[in-house]
Each structure stands twice: as C-alpha cells, then as structure tokens.
Design an enzyme around this catalytic site. Structure first.
Site, PDB file in Angstrom:
ATOM      1  N   ASP A 219      10.821   3.808   4.254  1.00 42.68           N
ATOM      2  CA  ASP A 219      10.458   2.564   4.905  1.00 42.68           C
ATOM      3  C   ASP A 219      11.956   2.422   5.704  1.00 42.68           C
ATOM      4  O   ASP A 219      13.146   2.441   5.146  1.00 42.68           O
ATOM      5  CB  ASP A 219      10.874   1.425   3.327  1.00 42.68           C
ATOM      6  CG  ASP A 219      10.125   0.178   4.206  1.00 42.68           C
ATOM      7  OD1 ASP A 219       8.467   0.473   3.746  1.00 42.68           O
ATOM      8  OD2 ASP A 219      10.595  -0.280   4.398  1.00 42.68           O
TER       9      ASP A 219
ATOM     10  N   SER B 211      -7.618   0.352   9.901  1.00 43.73           N
ATOM     11  CA  SER B 211      -7.550  -0.972   9.226  1.00 43.73           C
ATOM     12  C   SER B 211      -9.727  -1.080   9.452  1.00 43.73           C
ATOM     13  O   SER B 211      -9.557  -0.338  10.521  1.00 43.73           O
ATOM     14  CB  SER B 211      -6.613  -2.281   9.451  1.00 43.73           C
ATOM     15  OG  SER B 211      -7.629  -3.736   9.261  1.00 43.73           O
TER      16      SER B 211
ATOM     17  N   ILE C 188       0.822  -1.453  -0.033  1.00 40.46           N
ATOM     18  CA  ILE C 188      -0.046  -0.468  -0.225  1.00 40.46           C
ATOM     19  C   ILE C 188       0.773   1.197   0.330  1.00 40.46           C
ATOM     20  O   ILE C 188       0.313   2.062  -0.574  1.00 40.46           O
ATOM     21  CB  ILE C 188      -1.167  -0.120   1.364  1.00 40.46           C
ATOM     22  CG1 ILE C 188      -1.903  -1.356   1.209  1.00 40.46           C
ATOM     23  CG2 ILE C 188      -1.256   1.282   1.620  1.00 40.46           C
ATOM     24  CD1 ILE C 188      -2.810  -1.667   2.213  1.00 40.46           C
TER      25      ILE C 188
ATOM     26  N   ASN D 251       2.000   5.107   6.976  1.00 36.57           N
ATOM     27  CA  ASN D 251       1.698   3.865   6.885  1.00 36.57           C
ATOM     28  C   ASN D 251       1.868   2.582   7.330  1.00 36.57           C
ATOM     29  O   ASN D 251       1.636   1.447   7.436  1.00 36.57           O
ATOM     30  CB  ASN D 251       1.799   3.661   5.318  1.00 36.57           C
ATOM     31  CG  ASN D 251       1.741   2.678   4.721  1.00 36.57           C
ATOM     32  OD1 ASN D 251       0.526   2.006   4.101  1.00 36.57           O
ATOM     33  ND2 ASN D 251       2.440   2.165   4.235  1.00 36.57           N
TER      34      ASN D 251
ATOM     35  N   TYR E 111      -2.459  -6.156  17.082  1.00 36.49           N
ATOM     36  CA  TYR E 111      -3.042  -6.014  15.440  1.00 36.49           C
ATOM     37  C   TYR E 111      -4.299  -4.818  15.773  1.00 36.49           C
ATOM     38  O   TYR E 111      -4.789  -3.246  15.857  1.00 36.49           O
ATOM     39  CB  TYR E 111      -3.109  -6.214  14.477  1.00 36.49           C
ATOM     40  CG  TYR E 111      -3.138  -6.148  13.032  1.00 36.49           C
ATOM     41  CD1 TYR E 111      -1.840  -5.361  12.777  1.00 36.49           C
ATOM     42  CD2 TYR E 111      -4.869  -5.767  12.525  1.00 36.49           C
ATOM     43  CE1 TYR E 111      -1.853  -5.269  11.703  1.00 36.49           C
ATOM     44  CE2 TYR E 111      -4.483  -5.326  10.979  1.00 36.49           C
ATOM     45  CZ  TYR E 111      -3.922  -4.807  10.932  1.00 36.49           C
ATOM     46  OH  TYR E 111      -3.530  -4.522   9.580  1.00 36.49           O
TER      47      TYR E 111
ATOM     48  N   THR F 261      -1.426  -8.446  -0.154  1.00 38.33           N
ATOM     49  CA  THR F 261       0.617  -7.146  -0.203  1.00 38.33           C
ATOM     50  C   THR F 261       1.001  -8.061   0.211  1.00 38.33           C
ATOM     51  O   THR F 261       0.844  -9.748   0.429  1.00 38.33           O
ATOM     52  CB  THR F 261       0.345  -6.002   0.521  1.00 38.33           C
ATOM     53  OG1 THR F 261      -0.186  -7.094   1.742  1.00 38.33           O
ATOM     54  CG2 THR F 261      -0.583  -5.501   0.369  1.00 38.33           C
TER      55      THR F 261
ATOM     56  N   ASP G  95      12.651   3.155  11.165  1.00 43.12           N
ATOM     57  CA  ASP G  95      12.544   2.778  11.462  1.00 43.12           C
ATOM     58  C   ASP G  95      11.574   3.243  11.695  1.00 43.12           C
ATOM     59  O   ASP G  95      11.750   3.809  13.424  1.00 43.12           O
ATOM     60  CB  ASP G  95      13.076   1.598  11.824  1.00 43.12           C
ATOM     61  CG  ASP G  95      11.860   0.567  13.441  1.00 43.12           C
ATOM     62  OD1 ASP G  95      11.014   0.796  13.525  1.00 43.12           O
ATOM     63  OD2 ASP G  95      12.963   0.184  14.167  1.00 43.12           O
ATOM     64  N   VAL G  96      10.396   3.645  11.827  1.00 46.45           N
ATOM     65  CA  VAL G  96       8.727   4.577  12.682  1.00 46.45           C
ATOM     66  C   VAL G  96       8.878   4.269  13.348  1.00 46.45           C
ATOM     67  O   VAL G  96       8.503   5.179  14.687  1.00 46.45           O
ATOM     68  CB  VAL G  96       7.697   4.379  11.470  1.00 46.45           C
ATOM     69  CG1 VAL G  96       7.783   4.224  10.216  1.00 46.45           C
ATOM     70  CG2 VAL G  96       7.086   2.981  11.916  1.00 46.45           C
TER      71      VAL G  96
HETATM   72  P1  NAP Z   1       3.616  -4.338   3.405  1.00 44.98           P
HETATM   73  O1  NAP Z   1       3.383  -5.158   2.391  1.00 44.98           O
HETATM   74  O2  NAP Z   1       4.110  -5.733   4.180  1.00 44.98           O
HETATM   75  O3  NAP Z   1       4.361  -3.028   3.524  1.00 44.98           O
HETATM   76  C1  NAP Z   1       4.771  -2.750   4.309  1.00 44.98           C
HETATM   77  C2  NAP Z   1       6.013  -1.766   4.157  1.00 44.98           C
HETATM   78  O4  NAP Z   1       6.494  -0.887   6.125  1.00 44.98           O
HETATM   79  C3  NAP Z   1       7.057  -3.101   4.422  1.00 44.98           C
HETATM   80  O5  NAP Z   1       7.941  -2.231   3.301  1.00 44.98           O
HETATM   81  C4  NAP Z   1       7.612  -3.332   5.766  1.00 44.98           C
HETATM   82  O6  NAP Z   1       9.058  -3.409   5.156  1.00 44.98           O
HETATM   83  C5  NAP Z   1       7.279  -0.873   5.746  1.00 44.98           C
HETATM   84  N1  NAP Z   1       7.950  -1.639   7.403  1.00 44.98           N
HETATM   85  C6  NAP Z   1       7.101  -2.198   9.035  1.00 44.98           C
HETATM   86  N2  NAP Z   1       7.702  -2.169   9.646  1.00 44.98           N
HETATM   87  C7  NAP Z   1       8.385  -0.813   9.280  1.00 44.98           C
HETATM   88  C8  NAP Z   1       9.141  -0.501  10.442  1.00 44.98           C
HETATM   89  N3  NAP Z   1       8.918  -0.265  11.943  1.00 44.98           N
HETATM   90  N4  NAP Z   1       9.497   1.091   9.837  1.00 44.98           N
HETATM   91  C9  NAP Z   1       8.965   1.628   9.030  1.00 44.98           C
HETATM   92  N5  NAP Z   1       8.857   0.791   7.792  1.00 44.98           N
HETATM   93  C10 NAP Z   1       8.609  -0.624   8.304  1.00 44.98           C
HETATM   94  O7  NAP Z   1       2.053  -4.409   4.078  1.00 44.98           O
HETATM   95  P2  NAP Z   1       0.953  -3.665   3.516  1.00 44.98           P
HETATM   96  O8  NAP Z   1       0.000  -4.425   3.387  1.00 44.98           O
HETATM   97  O9  NAP Z   1       1.305  -2.649   2.318  1.00 44.98           O
HETATM   98  O10 NAP Z   1       0.122  -2.343   4.871  1.00 44.98           O
HETATM   99  C11 NAP Z   1       0.515  -1.642   5.152  1.00 44.98           C
HETATM  100  C12 NAP Z   1      -0.544  -0.298   5.653  1.00 44.98           C
HETATM  101  O11 NAP Z   1      -1.972  -0.859   5.503  1.00 44.98           O
HETATM  102  C13 NAP Z   1       0.275  -1.097   7.497  1.00 44.98           C
HETATM  103  O12 NAP Z   1      -0.595  -0.485   8.489  1.00 44.98           O
HETATM  104  C14 NAP Z   1      -1.129  -2.432   7.198  1.00 44.98           C
HETATM  105  O13 NAP Z   1      -1.565  -2.822   8.956  1.00 44.98           O
HETATM  106  C15 NAP Z   1      -2.168  -2.299   6.302  1.00 44.98           C
HETATM  107  N6  NAP Z   1      -3.102  -3.045   6.450  1.00 44.98           N
HETATM  108  C16 NAP Z   1      -2.733  -3.382   5.295  1.00 44.98           C
HETATM  109  C17 NAP Z   1      -4.536  -4.166   4.629  1.00 44.98           C
HETATM  110  C18 NAP Z   1      -3.758  -5.460   4.130  1.00 44.98           C
HETATM  111  O14 NAP Z   1      -4.796  -6.156   3.156  1.00 44.98           O
HETATM  112  N7  NAP Z   1      -2.718  -5.978   2.745  1.00 44.98           N
HETATM  113  C19 NAP Z   1      -5.340  -4.055   5.656  1.00 44.98           C
HETATM  114  C20 NAP Z   1      -5.733  -3.256   6.468  1.00 44.98           C
HETATM  115  C21 NAP Z   1      -4.423  -2.353   6.485  1.00 44.98           C
HETATM  116  P3  NAP Z   1       9.524  -4.616   4.892  1.00 44.98           P
HETATM  117  O15 NAP Z   1       9.272  -5.112   3.632  1.00 44.98           O
HETATM  118  O16 NAP Z   1      10.939  -4.836   5.602  1.00 44.98           O
HETATM  119  O17 NAP Z   1       8.981  -5.458   6.377  1.00 44.98           O
END
Ligand code: NAP
Length: 273
Positions: free
Chosen positions: A46, A152, A27, A99, A165, A200, A72-73
């Site tokens: 990131d 979420s 996302i 995000n 979560y 994702t 790291d956020v």
């Molecule tokens: P994703 O593909 O895993 O992308 C998240 C990114 O954030 C990854 O590049 C990850 O790095 C990075 N990250 C993780 N921890 C971090 C930290 N401490 N500091 C900086 N960067 C960090 O996940 P996504 O699905 O796009 O999720 C993005 C957001 O949407 C999240 O907040 C998630 O909870 C929310 N969300 C997602 C969904 C869904 O279905 N996908 C649904 C509802 C909400 P690494 O790859 O190195 O771990």
C-alpha cells in the site's frame, strides 16, 4: 455431493505466494485476510505502509503468513521494489492482485481538470499495467501464474464514476482481455473482478489523494445513501469487501484453472438491470 470440508480444501491457496496492492484498506485488506486464511503467503502492498502493516499484522494474528510493503503503484520503481522484496521474503510470485485505486470525484469531462484526470489514470490504469508488467516478468519464465485485476461495474457501464474513473476501469477490462489472449498459451490466467457498491474508505482516501483543489466528493455520484442503493441494486444492499475477496480467491485458485480473460461482476445484480 462433496462435504463442507472438501469444499474448503478445494478453495485452498496453500503454498501460494500472493501480492495484493491497495492492501491497507477496504477490499484489498479483505483480499489479504481471505488469502492468508486460505493458506497463501501474502504481501500486503500500500502507499500507506502503516496501513499495510496493520493488515499484515491482522492476517498473522489470525494464523496466516503476511508481510507489509510500501509502494505507490503508479511508480514503476516502487512497485518493482515491493515485489522484489516480497519474493525475497515469501518466495516466487504465484498470484498478483492489482487492486489499488481511487475515485475521481464523479467529474464529467467539462468539469475535470487535467491534473485530476492524469492522477486517476496513473493510479487506476497505469498502476494496474505496472503491476501486471512486474508480475509477468516473474510468471512467464515459470510458465504459470494468476493475475486478478480489480475493475468496477464502472468498467462496463457509463455510470458509477466520473470520466477518468470510468475510462480507467474500462481500460483495466481491456488490458485484462489482451493479456489473457497473449499469455493464455504461456500458462497464465488473467482475469478481473468488477465490484458494485462496497462501503470502504474510498471517498475519503480519494479526496486526500487528489489534493485540496477539488471540491468535496463525499456526496457526489451514485450509491451515496441506503435509499439510492435500494433503488439501484436488486439485492437491495451494498456488497461486503469479503464478497469481493471470495471472488478474487476463486479466480486465484485451482477451481478457476480454465477461467481466462473473464470479467467477474460482483454487484448484487446491479448490472443485470
Ligand atoms: P480504499 O478503502 O480506499 O482502499 C484502497 C487502498 O489503496 C487504500 O489503502 C489506499 O491508500 C491505497 N492506494 C491508493 N492509491 C494508491 C497508490 N497509488 N499506490 C498504492 N496504494 C494506493 O478503496 P476500496 O473501495 O477498497 O477500493 C479498492 C479497489 O476496488 C479500487 O480499485 C476501487 O476502484 C475498486 N472498487 C471499489 C468499489 C467500492 O464500492 N468500494 C466499487 C468498485 C470498484 P490510502 O488510504 O493512503 O489512500
């Protein structure tokens, strides 16, 4: 009636500077690409700098302006330094998108160890707080700014994640509302987006982030296969990362001038049930 061209102009983010965390994947990556396509200068932040660099390079290859930063956020000094560098490179901060986030493995309270709880809260809630804190330091003196936090559907319901979560994502909704109330009179709009199921790398990334001690999370929880998604989601499909990016761009743009403290659900109707 307006033409398609006029509609595109209305959605423009030209001249804006945006910071997006978790920009290396999923996302966050889609948000960077969409914001850059709409004319914003975008800082892709990131924990994985190489992944952030790939996102920024793709945004630039598509004709946009973007830079990559590693942070790291959950570490205040790291997010502060990344935003400092972005401001030095790209100009004053107009839009902050918090995000970055990880899943918690769908563990209930009785199965969740304290370490997992703390890591998820650190990233998913404290990380959003730290991003907001750095952003308001920049935005309040200027009397303007947009903050969009990614929560979420698990931030509104007792399903869609495990205990940590769901607690963190509810916390993001509450933090957003509190900030909207206190900063609305000072020129800031603070809103959040609640995505439904979007394919994702989040399960794989969360497994790696939480370490080798936790069991395999790839098949735990809801919406793990198409059959479950069809049963849960009225639109019968997962969302696209671009669907979420479009909602974020709306909240970051001029069309959302009077939108503050809002929770925008983008889930194909899942929560309406
Ligand atoms: P994703 O593909 O895993 O992308 C998240 C990114 O954030 C990854 O590049 C990850 O790095 C990075 N990250 C993780 N921890 C971090 C930290 N401490 N500091 C900086 N960067 C960090 O996940 P996504 O699905 O796009 O999720 C993005 C957001 O949407 C999240 O907040 C998630 O909870 C929310 N969300 C997602 C969904 C869904 O279905 N996908 C649904 C509802 C909400 P690494 O790859 O190195 O771990």
């Amino acid at each position: 009636m307006f033409t398609f061209d006029e509609a595109e102009t209305m959605a423009s983010l030209a001249g804006r500077m945006a910071v997006v965390t978790g920009a290396g994947s999923g996302i966050g990556r889609a948000i960077v690409l969409e914001m850059a396509a709409r004319g914003a200068a975008v800082a892709a932040v990131d924990i994985d700098l190489a992944a952030a660099r790939e996102t920024a390079a793709d945004a630039e290859a598509a004709g946009g302006r973007a830079r990559a930063y590693g942070a790291d956020v959950s570490v205040a000094s790291a997010i502060d330094a990344a935003v400092d560098a972005a401001i030095a490179d790209l100009g004053p901060l107009d839009i902050m998108v918090n995000n970055a986030g990880i899943l918690d493995g769908y563990f209930d309270v009785d199965e969740m160890d304290e370490k997992t709880w703390r890591r998820v809260i650190d990233i998913d809630l404290t990380g959003v707080f730290l991003g907001c804190k750095r952003a308001v330091r920049e935005m309040l003196p200027r009397g303007q700014g947009r903050i969009v936090n990614i929560s979420s559907t698990a931030g509104l319901n007792g399903t869609g994640g495990g205990a940590a979560y769901i607690a963190a994502k509810h916390g993001v909704v509450g933090l957003t509302r509190q900030m909207a109330v206190v900063y609305g009179a000072r020129g800031l709009n603070v809103n959040c987006v609640c995505p439904g199921a979007v394919p994702t790398g989040i399960r794989k990334h969360s497994q790696a982030m939480l370490g080798p001690d936790i069991p395999d999370i790839s098949q735990r929880g809801v919406a793990v296969n198409d059959e479950q998604v069809r049963a849960l989601v009225p639109m019968q499909r997962r969302g696209r990362a671009e669907d979420i990016a479009n909602a974020v761009c709306f909240l970051a743009g001029a069309e959302a001038d009077y939108v503050n403290g809002h929770t925008l659900v983008v889930d194909g109707g899942w929560r309406a049930k």
